[in-house]
Design a protein around this motif. Structure first.
Motif, short mmCIF file in Angstrom:
data_model
loop_
_atom_site.label_atom_id
_atom_site.label_comp_id
_atom_site.label_asym_id
_atom_site.label_seq_id
_atom_site.Cartn_x
_atom_site.Cartn_y
_atom_site.Cartn_z
N MET A 1 13.15 15.79 -7.19
CA MET A 1 12.30 16.43 -6.20
C MET A 1 12.49 17.94 -6.26
O MET A 1 13.61 18.42 -6.39
CB MET A 1 12.64 15.93 -4.80
N LEU A 2 11.41 18.66 -6.12
CA LEU A 2 11.46 20.12 -6.04
C LEU A 2 11.65 20.50 -4.58
O LEU A 2 10.95 20.00 -3.71
CB LEU A 2 10.14 20.73 -6.49
N MET A 3 12.56 21.38 -4.31
CA MET A 3 12.74 21.91 -2.96
C MET A 3 12.14 23.32 -2.95
O MET A 3 12.36 24.09 -3.88
CB MET A 3 14.22 21.97 -2.60
N PHE A 4 11.39 23.63 -1.91
CA PHE A 4 10.79 24.96 -1.79
C PHE A 4 10.61 25.28 -0.33
O PHE A 4 10.64 24.42 0.53
CB PHE A 4 9.45 25.05 -2.54
N ASP A 5 10.43 26.58 -0.07
CA ASP A 5 10.17 27.05 1.29
C ASP A 5 8.67 27.20 1.47
O ASP A 5 8.00 27.83 0.66
CB ASP A 5 10.83 28.41 1.55
N ALA A 6 8.15 26.63 2.54
CA ALA A 6 6.76 26.84 2.94
C ALA A 6 6.79 27.87 4.05
O ALA A 6 7.60 27.78 4.97
CB ALA A 6 6.13 25.55 3.43
N VAL A 7 5.94 28.86 3.95
CA VAL A 7 5.90 29.93 4.94
C VAL A 7 5.05 29.50 6.12
O VAL A 7 3.93 29.03 5.95
CB VAL A 7 5.36 31.23 4.32
N GLY B 1 8.39 31.57 10.42
CA GLY B 1 9.38 31.75 9.37
C GLY B 1 9.09 30.83 8.21
O GLY B 1 8.00 30.83 7.68
N THR B 2 10.10 30.05 7.82
CA THR B 2 9.93 29.13 6.70
C THR B 2 10.39 27.74 7.09
O THR B 2 11.16 27.57 8.02
CB THR B 2 10.72 29.59 5.46
N ALA B 3 9.92 26.78 6.35
CA ALA B 3 10.33 25.39 6.51
C ALA B 3 10.63 24.84 5.13
O ALA B 3 9.96 25.18 4.16
CB ALA B 3 9.22 24.58 7.18
N LYS B 4 11.66 24.03 5.01
CA LYS B 4 12.05 23.43 3.73
C LYS B 4 11.18 22.20 3.46
O LYS B 4 10.98 21.38 4.33
CB LYS B 4 13.52 23.01 3.75
N PHE B 5 10.70 22.11 2.22
CA PHE B 5 9.89 20.98 1.81
C PHE B 5 10.35 20.52 0.44
O PHE B 5 10.99 21.26 -0.29
CB PHE B 5 8.40 21.36 1.73
#
Length: 136
Positions: A1-7, A33-37
């Motif tokens: 799984m790729l982890m990324f920040d959604a703004v 802010g950001t949320a982890k996805f």
């Protein structure tokens, strides 16, 4: 799984972030802010394409703001004039106005795309390094 920040650009974005999070495996959003996805690497490009389409739709909707801001009062009475001024302000580019929110949302989506692309590139580099190590 790729982890990324959604703004998530503003507090009302938390509800949207939460909804997206439940759809793609994220943790939802706080008050901006950001949320982890996370997303399956095979689905990352599909997600990027969907976010780009959302940006295009926001750009199309920005035209509606211009039409509202240039609308005249429906009648000669002072109440129509006050209502028109309020409507123009609500549709405008000041913080809290529609045009402002539209642009903030586009910036957030553009940054989220960059974050996904970066995570995907890092994933591919790690995967290629692991494959090379297994061969060597």
């Amino acid at each position: 799984m790729l982890m990324f920040d959604a703004v998530v650009p503003w507090a009302t974005g938390a509800a949207v972030g939460g909804a997206i999070g439940s759809a793609v495996g994220g943790s939802g959003g706080g008050g901006g802010g950001t949320a982890k996805f996370s997303v399956d690497p095979d689905q990352a490009q599909k997600m990027i394409d969907g976010l780009k389409k959302a940006i295009e739709q926001l750009m199309d909707l920005e035209n509606a703001s211009g039409r509202i801001q240039s609308a005249g009062a429906p009648g000669p009475d002072p109440y129509s004039g006050y209502a028109t001024l309020a409507m123009r302000k609500t549709a405008g580019g000041e913080p809290g106005g529609y045009l402002w929110a539209n642009r903030e949302a586009r910036k957030a989506l553009e940054q989220t795309i960059k974050n996904i692309e970066k995570a995907l590139a890092e994933y591919k580099a790690t995967d290629e390094a692991a494959q090379s190590a297994m061969k060597g």
